[in-house]
Design a protein around this motif. Sequence first.
Motif, mmCIF file in Angstrom:
data_model
loop_
_atom_site.group_PDB
_atom_site.id
_atom_site.type_symbol
_atom_site.label_atom_id
_atom_site.label_comp_id
_atom_site.label_asym_id
_atom_site.label_seq_id
_atom_site.Cartn_x
_atom_site.Cartn_y
_atom_site.Cartn_z
ATOM 1 N N GLU A 49 -13.771 10.339 -3.803
ATOM 2 C CA GLU A 49 -13.438 10.354 -5.217
ATOM 3 C C GLU A 49 -12.061 9.760 -5.493
ATOM 4 O O GLU A 49 -11.586 9.786 -6.613
ATOM 5 N N TYR A 50 -11.402 9.262 -4.469
ATOM 6 C CA TYR A 50 -10.061 8.706 -4.637
ATOM 7 C C TYR A 50 -10.128 7.463 -5.519
ATOM 8 O O TYR A 50 -10.988 6.604 -5.342
ATOM 9 N N THR A 51 -9.217 7.367 -6.477
ATOM 10 C CA THR A 51 -9.272 6.287 -7.458
ATOM 11 C C THR A 51 -8.312 5.140 -7.167
ATOM 12 O O THR A 51 -8.214 4.214 -7.954
ATOM 13 N N GLY A 52 -7.579 5.207 -6.050
ATOM 14 C CA GLY A 52 -6.735 4.075 -5.669
ATOM 15 C C GLY A 52 -5.298 4.147 -6.123
ATOM 16 O O GLY A 52 -4.569 3.168 -5.985
ATOM 17 N N TRP A 53 -4.858 5.285 -6.658
ATOM 18 C CA TRP A 53 -3.496 5.405 -7.154
ATOM 19 C C TRP A 53 -2.583 6.052 -6.113
ATOM 20 O O TRP A 53 -2.993 6.937 -5.369
ATOM 21 N N HIS A 54 -1.315 5.601 -6.075
ATOM 22 C CA HIS A 54 -0.266 6.216 -5.251
ATOM 23 C C HIS A 54 0.943 6.520 -6.134
ATOM 24 O O HIS A 54 1.227 5.776 -7.082
ATOM 25 N N THR A 55 1.622 7.600 -5.809
ATOM 26 C CA THR A 55 2.919 7.890 -6.411
ATOM 27 C C THR A 55 3.996 7.642 -5.374
ATOM 28 O O THR A 55 3.897 8.128 -4.238
ATOM 29 N N ILE A 56 5.012 6.876 -5.729
ATOM 30 C CA ILE A 56 6.166 6.641 -4.865
ATOM 31 C C ILE A 56 7.341 7.435 -5.435
ATOM 32 O O ILE A 56 7.791 7.165 -6.547
ATOM 33 N N ASP A 57 7.820 8.440 -4.690
ATOM 34 C CA ASP A 57 8.988 9.233 -5.095
ATOM 35 C C ASP A 57 10.170 8.840 -4.232
ATOM 36 O O ASP A 57 10.061 8.792 -3.000
ATOM 37 N N THR A 92 15.604 12.213 -8.555
ATOM 38 C CA THR A 92 14.340 11.627 -8.095
ATOM 39 C C THR A 92 13.888 10.545 -9.078
ATOM 40 O O THR A 92 13.826 10.782 -10.289
ATOM 41 N N SER A 93 13.600 9.391 -8.548
ATOM 42 C CA SER A 93 13.050 8.292 -9.341
ATOM 43 C C SER A 93 11.758 7.847 -8.677
ATOM 44 O O SER A 93 11.495 8.182 -7.521
ATOM 45 N N GLY A 94 10.955 7.099 -9.382
ATOM 46 C CA GLY A 94 9.718 6.639 -8.753
ATOM 47 C C GLY A 94 8.861 5.814 -9.675
ATOM 48 O O GLY A 94 9.228 5.504 -10.818
ATOM 49 N N PHE A 95 7.689 5.471 -9.170
ATOM 50 C CA PHE A 95 6.729 4.676 -9.930
ATOM 51 C C PHE A 95 5.361 4.842 -9.296
ATOM 52 O O PHE A 95 5.197 5.514 -8.261
ATOM 53 N N TYR A 96 4.374 4.244 -9.911
ATOM 54 C CA TYR A 96 2.994 4.329 -9.436
ATOM 55 C C TYR A 96 2.522 2.950 -8.964
ATOM 56 O O TYR A 96 2.974 1.920 -9.467
ATOM 57 N N LEU A 97 1.598 2.965 -8.011
ATOM 58 C CA LEU A 97 0.917 1.750 -7.566
ATOM 59 C C LEU A 97 -0.579 1.977 -7.710
ATOM 60 O O LEU A 97 -1.078 3.074 -7.474
ATOM 61 N N GLU A 98 -1.294 0.926 -8.103
ATOM 62 C CA GLU A 98 -2.746 1.034 -8.238
ATOM 63 C C GLU A 98 -3.437 0.080 -7.272
ATOM 64 O O GLU A 98 -3.173 -1.122 -7.260
ATOM 65 N N LYS A 99 -4.319 0.625 -6.463
ATOM 66 C CA LYS A 99 -5.134 -0.151 -5.528
ATOM 67 C C LYS A 99 -4.296 -1.124 -4.699
ATOM 68 O O LYS A 99 -4.575 -2.328 -4.646
ATOM 69 N N ALA A 104 1.961 0.304 -0.553
ATOM 70 C CA ALA A 104 2.394 1.703 -0.495
ATOM 71 C C ALA A 104 2.854 2.074 0.905
ATOM 72 O O ALA A 104 3.900 2.713 1.091
ATOM 73 N N ASN A 105 2.107 1.668 1.913
ATOM 74 C CA ASN A 105 2.480 1.968 3.299
ATOM 75 C C ASN A 105 3.754 1.239 3.709
ATOM 76 O O ASN A 105 4.578 1.777 4.443
ATOM 77 N N ALA A 106 3.904 0.004 3.225
ATOM 78 C CA ALA A 106 5.110 -0.757 3.565
ATOM 79 C C ALA A 106 6.350 -0.126 2.930
ATOM 80 O O ALA A 106 7.431 -0.096 3.535
ATOM 81 N N ILE A 107 6.188 0.408 1.718
ATOM 82 C CA ILE A 107 7.327 1.025 1.029
ATOM 83 C C ILE A 107 7.724 2.339 1.679
ATOM 84 O O ILE A 107 8.907 2.610 1.917
ATOM 85 N N VAL A 108 6.743 3.186 2.015
ATOM 86 C CA VAL A 108 7.081 4.481 2.616
ATOM 87 C C VAL A 108 7.661 4.306 4.016
ATOM 88 O O VAL A 108 8.389 5.173 4.514
ATOM 89 N N ALA A 109 7.390 3.177 4.652
ATOM 90 C CA ALA A 109 7.976 2.904 5.973
ATOM 91 C C ALA A 109 9.490 2.704 5.886
ATOM 92 O O ALA A 109 10.182 2.734 6.905
ATOM 93 N N LEU A 126 5.387 9.318 -0.261
ATOM 94 C CA LEU A 126 4.179 8.666 -0.752
ATOM 95 C C LEU A 126 3.081 9.709 -0.910
ATOM 96 O O LEU A 126 2.834 10.508 -0.010
ATOM 97 N N LYS A 127 2.419 9.696 -2.070
ATOM 98 C CA LYS A 127 1.301 10.607 -2.300
ATOM 99 C C LYS A 127 0.156 9.854 -2.958
ATOM 100 O O LYS A 127 0.372 9.050 -3.864
ATOM 101 N N LYS A 128 -1.054 10.134 -2.477
ATOM 102 C CA LYS A 128 -2.221 9.638 -3.183
ATOM 103 C C LYS A 128 -2.480 10.571 -4.345
ATOM 104 O O LYS A 128 -2.272 11.773 -4.262
ATOM 105 N N CYS A 129 -2.923 10.015 -5.443
ATOM 106 C CA CYS A 129 -3.109 10.842 -6.628
ATOM 107 C C CYS A 129 -4.309 10.365 -7.435
ATOM 108 O O CYS A 129 -4.812 9.260 -7.245
ATOM 109 N N GLU A 130 -4.773 11.237 -8.308
ATOM 110 C CA GLU A 130 -5.794 10.861 -9.274
ATOM 111 C C GLU A 130 -5.167 9.910 -10.292
ATOM 112 O O GLU A 130 -3.957 9.676 -10.278
#
Length: 452
Positions: A49-57, A92-99, A104-109, A126-130
Amino acid sequence: MQDVDVDLDRRLGAKVTSKQKKRMKRKLVRELRMKEQMDRYKGKDGKDEYTGWHTIDIQGGTPLEKNFILSSIGSDVEVEFRPLGFFKMGTTSGFYLEKNASAANAIVALDKRLQGPDGSRLKINLKKCETPDLVLNTDQLQVLRDVLSQRFNSEACLLDLSSFHYEQRFLDQDILAPLASTSIMKHVVRMIRENVPQLKALNLSKNNFKVKHLKGLQGLNIGNSQLAALNLEHNDIRDISVLKQVKMFPLSELNLQFNPLLKSYKDCPMKYIRHVRKEIPHLKIIDGVDIDAYLLENEKSQANGLEPSVSQPNVNETGSSSNTVSEGMVRTFLEQYYALIDTPQRSNLVAAYTPDAVLEVKSSISEINSSVLVGHDEISKALVGFPVTQHQHNTFSFNIQPLSPNVTQAVVTGQVLLAGSSTAVAFARKMNIVPFNTGFCCSQDLFELRGL
């Protein structure tokens, strides 16, 4: 963590330093956490059911500004990404990434590898989110209302909400407004009811919808809805139950092309057509196919023991179509084309052309130069570069003639007013319409302009 250490020893072997082992251990822990988060989005039936969104904090010793964060990350990440809905809360600052899992993996590294303005190491989570379901303030709701107004074509009663949350005004002001969000959909439906009760056509393509996200549309079915055409192509609809979500509207045309649900009907298009007809008896066209004509011809062929005499609808997600081009479908194509051509979304018309289409412009006026354009890239640039137009529909005349079973030529003549000019010019457009991707596109377009 003991299991992590065992797995790490198996991966690395004995010939590693303790520093290397610690670094690899942190990476493995991140991988395990991401797997756990992914499992949370699997329903009871095991479907993803994952919709492809990530939260970057991103956390630093002091509040971090958007430009600083993006420039810091951009200098170390080679993968292209588009940040959406930038936010700042305390340190804390951040943004979202879609699909974009690779970005996302490169940023959290980069966790603890970047420095803030005060020299502190930045913590990146990095968190996957709805689909983000954010609350808009009064000013943001006004922007939402303005965007809806700009995307509405009053002559065709068409509202184009394709790729809605990528609207440039939203991006410029860090407003995240995905239609798959429950609250955003409620706002949009309410604004449509209040301002466009006579809506006849709605384009919801490219919004990452799953079936569950379309429940909010039912709010439009209050009173006597006039919604006759609905475009849901290029979404993430995986279940034919989507028909139940839209059957209450007086639809004559529905487009579900480029959705995963079509995979299951790849080898049985007749089953697909019959399922659609059973669920929505009043529907006339599905994915560019005239349902009545299709069923009639195939039933005649079957009664005579022959192969179907009309082409089967293509229900693949990609590939060329084998639909027969009819005059009615060409007229629908032209109506949609001229409903967009005078709007700010004119660049979307590139989708009306085949990837190798030829657009030839012959012009005797100074505002537009003669040229020959081949392919989507060149045609897209031309559509953006043309001056703003206002076609005078009361001057139009149409001539539609079949050149072959799969090619129909449409000639449209009339007058058009160009921005900055008080005098209209004459135009003639000769378009070859062909089947493509279960619908229809223009393969050759001769566009002529001359002064009156």
